[in-house]
Design a protein around this motif. Sequence first.
Motif, PDB file in Angstrom:
ATOM      1  N   GLY A  32       0.786  -1.226   0.000  1.00 46.90           N
ATOM      2  CA  GLY A  32       0.000   0.000   0.000  1.00 46.90           C
ATOM      3  C   GLY A  32       0.813   1.269   0.000  1.00 46.90           C
ATOM      4  N   MET A  33       2.135   1.154   0.059  1.00 50.41           N
ATOM      5  CA  MET A  33       2.987   2.331   0.009  1.00 50.41           C
ATOM      6  C   MET A  33       3.234   2.744  -1.436  1.00 50.41           C
ATOM      7  N   ARG A  34       3.807   3.902  -1.615  1.00 51.19           N
ATOM      8  CA  ARG A  34       4.340   4.290  -2.908  1.00 51.19           C
ATOM      9  C   ARG A  34       5.835   4.025  -2.903  1.00 51.19           C
ATOM     10  N   ALA A  35       6.424   3.928  -4.060  1.00 49.77           N
ATOM     11  CA  ALA A  35       7.812   3.496  -4.130  1.00 49.77           C
ATOM     12  C   ALA A  35       8.584   4.301  -5.166  1.00 49.77           C
ATOM     13  N   VAL A  36       9.874   4.427  -4.902  1.00 48.78           N
ATOM     14  CA  VAL A  36      10.807   5.055  -5.838  1.00 48.78           C
ATOM     15  C   VAL A  36      11.949   4.086  -6.075  1.00 48.78           C
ATOM     16  N   HIS A  37      12.143   3.712  -7.336  1.00 52.59           N
ATOM     17  CA  HIS A  37      13.206   2.794  -7.728  1.00 52.59           C
ATOM     18  C   HIS A  37      14.461   3.605  -8.018  1.00 52.59           C
ATOM     19  N   LEU A  38      15.482   3.408  -7.207  1.00 48.51           N
ATOM     20  CA  LEU A  38      16.752   4.126  -7.363  1.00 48.51           C
ATOM     21  C   LEU A  38      17.676   3.333  -8.287  1.00 48.51           C
ATOM     22  N   CYS A  39      18.029   3.921  -9.417  1.00 49.32           N
ATOM     23  CA  CYS A  39      18.936   3.285 -10.382  1.00 49.32           C
ATOM     24  C   CYS A  39      20.147   4.189 -10.564  1.00 49.32           C
ATOM     25  N   ARG A  40      21.115   4.027  -9.673  1.00 52.67           N
ATOM     26  CA  ARG A  40      22.311   4.861  -9.739  1.00 52.67           C
ATOM     27  C   ARG A  40      23.158   4.518 -10.967  1.00 52.67           C
ATOM     28  N   PRO A  41      23.919   5.509 -11.491  1.00 53.43           N
ATOM     29  CA  PRO A  41      24.845   5.201 -12.582  1.00 53.43           C
ATOM     30  C   PRO A  41      25.934   4.209 -12.171  1.00 53.43           C
ATOM     31  N   ASP A  42      26.258   4.173 -10.861  1.00 54.48           N
ATOM     32  CA  ASP A  42      27.276   3.248 -10.341  1.00 54.48           C
ATOM     33  C   ASP A  42      26.637   2.377  -9.261  1.00 54.48           C
ATOM     34  N   PRO A  43      25.749   1.468  -9.642  1.00 59.92           N
ATOM     35  CA  PRO A  43      24.988   0.716  -8.637  1.00 59.92           C
ATOM     36  C   PRO A  43      25.856  -0.194  -7.804  1.00 59.92           C
ATOM     37  N   ALA A  44      25.499  -0.329  -6.522  1.00 61.25           N
ATOM     38  CA  ALA A  44      26.185  -1.287  -5.657  1.00 61.25           C
ATOM     39  C   ALA A  44      25.785  -2.702  -6.021  1.00 61.25           C
ATOM     40  N   VAL A  45      24.546  -2.869  -6.493  1.00 59.38           N
ATOM     41  CA  VAL A  45      24.034  -4.166  -6.919  1.00 59.38           C
ATOM     42  C   VAL A  45      23.404  -3.985  -8.289  1.00 59.38           C
ATOM     43  N   LEU A  46      23.831  -4.796  -9.264  1.00 57.32           N
ATOM     44  CA  LEU A  46      23.262  -4.697 -10.598  1.00 57.32           C
ATOM     45  C   LEU A  46      21.821  -5.194 -10.586  1.00 57.32           C
ATOM     46  N   GLY A  47      20.977  -4.498 -11.332  1.00 58.88           N
ATOM     47  CA  GLY A  47      19.588  -4.907 -11.405  1.00 58.88           C
ATOM     48  C   GLY A  47      18.952  -4.395 -12.682  1.00 58.88           C
ATOM     49  N   SER A  48      17.761  -4.884 -12.973  1.00 65.18           N
ATOM     50  CA  SER A  48      17.052  -4.482 -14.179  1.00 65.18           C
ATOM     51  C   SER A  48      16.179  -3.264 -13.894  1.00 65.18           C
ATOM     52  N   GLU A  49      15.613  -2.696 -14.957  1.00 59.70           N
ATOM     53  CA  GLU A  49      14.723  -1.544 -14.838  1.00 59.70           C
ATOM     54  C   GLU A  49      13.389  -1.883 -15.510  1.00 59.70           C
ATOM     55  N   PRO A  50      12.589  -2.721 -14.872  1.00 58.61           N
ATOM     56  CA  PRO A  50      11.295  -3.091 -15.460  1.00 58.61           C
ATOM     57  C   PRO A  50      10.358  -1.886 -15.528  1.00 58.61           C
ATOM     58  N   PRO A  51       9.278  -1.981 -16.307  1.00 58.06           N
ATOM     59  CA  PRO A  51       8.286  -0.907 -16.345  1.00 58.06           C
ATOM     60  C   PRO A  51       7.742  -0.640 -14.944  1.00 58.06           C
ATOM     61  N   LEU A  52       7.526   0.626 -14.651  1.00 57.06           N
ATOM     62  CA  LEU A  52       7.088   1.016 -13.320  1.00 57.06           C
ATOM     63  C   LEU A  52       5.606   0.706 -13.109  1.00 57.06           C
ATOM     64  N   PRO A  53       5.259   0.163 -11.959  1.00 57.41           N
ATOM     65  CA  PRO A  53       3.842  -0.010 -11.633  1.00 57.41           C
ATOM     66  C   PRO A  53       3.241   1.317 -11.203  1.00 57.41           C
ATOM     67  N   ASP A  54       1.912   1.369 -11.140  1.00 55.13           N
ATOM     68  CA  ASP A  54       1.247   2.563 -10.606  1.00 55.13           C
ATOM     69  C   ASP A  54       1.738   2.801  -9.184  1.00 55.13           C
ATOM     70  N   GLY A  55       1.946   4.073  -8.865  1.00 56.97           N
ATOM     71  CA  GLY A  55       2.398   4.414  -7.528  1.00 56.97           C
ATOM     72  C   GLY A  55       3.890   4.363  -7.366  1.00 56.97           C
ATOM     73  N   ALA A  56       4.635   4.324  -8.483  1.00 57.20           N
ATOM     74  CA  ALA A  56       6.093   4.241  -8.393  1.00 57.20           C
ATOM     75  C   ALA A  56       6.735   5.246  -9.338  1.00 57.20           C
ATOM     76  N   ALA A  57       7.978   5.582  -9.047  1.00 60.06           N
ATOM     77  CA  ALA A  57       8.775   6.477  -9.880  1.00 60.06           C
ATOM     78  C   ALA A  57      10.182   5.914  -9.940  1.00 60.06           C
ATOM     79  N   ARG A  58      11.003   6.488 -10.800  1.00 55.90           N
ATOM     80  CA  ARG A  58      12.401   6.035 -10.930  1.00 55.90           C
ATOM     81  C   ARG A  58      13.316   7.249 -10.940  1.00 55.90           C
ATOM     82  N   ILE A  59      14.413   7.154 -10.172  1.00 57.61           N
ATOM     83  CA  ILE A  59      15.374   8.246 -10.094  1.00 57.61           C
ATOM     84  C   ILE A  59      16.786   7.694 -10.275  1.00 57.61           C
TER      85      ILE A  59
END
Length: 265
Positions: free
Chosen positions: A216-243
């Motif tokens: 029930g929370m909102r979320a922000v997906h942090l995708c740093r240029p130098d990530p500590a952990v590699l991960g994918s960038e899937p399409p954002l669900p409603d209630g989310a943003a990406r920075i």
Amino acid sequence: MPPVPARPVVPSGASPDAPPQVRAVVFDFYGTLARMVEPLPPEHRAIFDRRGLSAQGARWGDQWTVGPAEGEHHAAHSVSQSAYHHWELERLRRRARGCGVPERELEGLVGELDRAMKAVRLELFEDTRRVLGELRARGLLVGICSNWFWNLEDCLEEVGLGGAADVVVGSARAGARKPHPLIYRVLLERCALPARQVLFVGDMWAPDVLGPVGAGMRAVHLCRPDPAVLGSEPPLPDGAARIRGLDELLSLVPSGAAAGPAGCG
């Protein structure tokens, strides 16, 4: 890849122009606020080799995947620090036995592996203190919620975040690891706020985006240029943003977003 513009984070069904009614911002710890730096923890394979257990070490696998899994529920073992540590050691014993480690070698090996897993040296990302300080200055409750060992509070002190958060929830004490619903329930109880007023920020997709949105929370997906952990960038669900950095978060949580100082439950 060009930056993905962050969408306004608004409650489901609200106008995109409506100001976010955020009263708390909760951060993941590792990969979001801090990263690992050298000297890195000892490699498990080297520990096996030094003990004359190379064949068993070859069966052991990746040292980063021998702990509890994402989403694991372990509340029965989280009743105390000693109970939790006993569970950690017993997990390592079972795995070592399964790899063929003789009983006479078991206790020494398991103790060393346990220490090696926790010999983590961390440093803050350069934007961490600035952004956390600004959010608190705006009257927002600041929290940290992490899949971590029992000593999360000690680690926060060591990296200079002692007292920087109003609420700290670690998986070891909560009884479950993100994205299990239990850890988010504990978090929301500690924040003493409705889920819709809590914004969760982190770098891992399921633990820090899908799990919080599901709670029930909102979320922000942090995708740093130098990530500590590699991960994918899937399409954002409603209630989310990406920075791409924590400074971008400040535009999602405008000054005056909180209705007065947010209290800690």
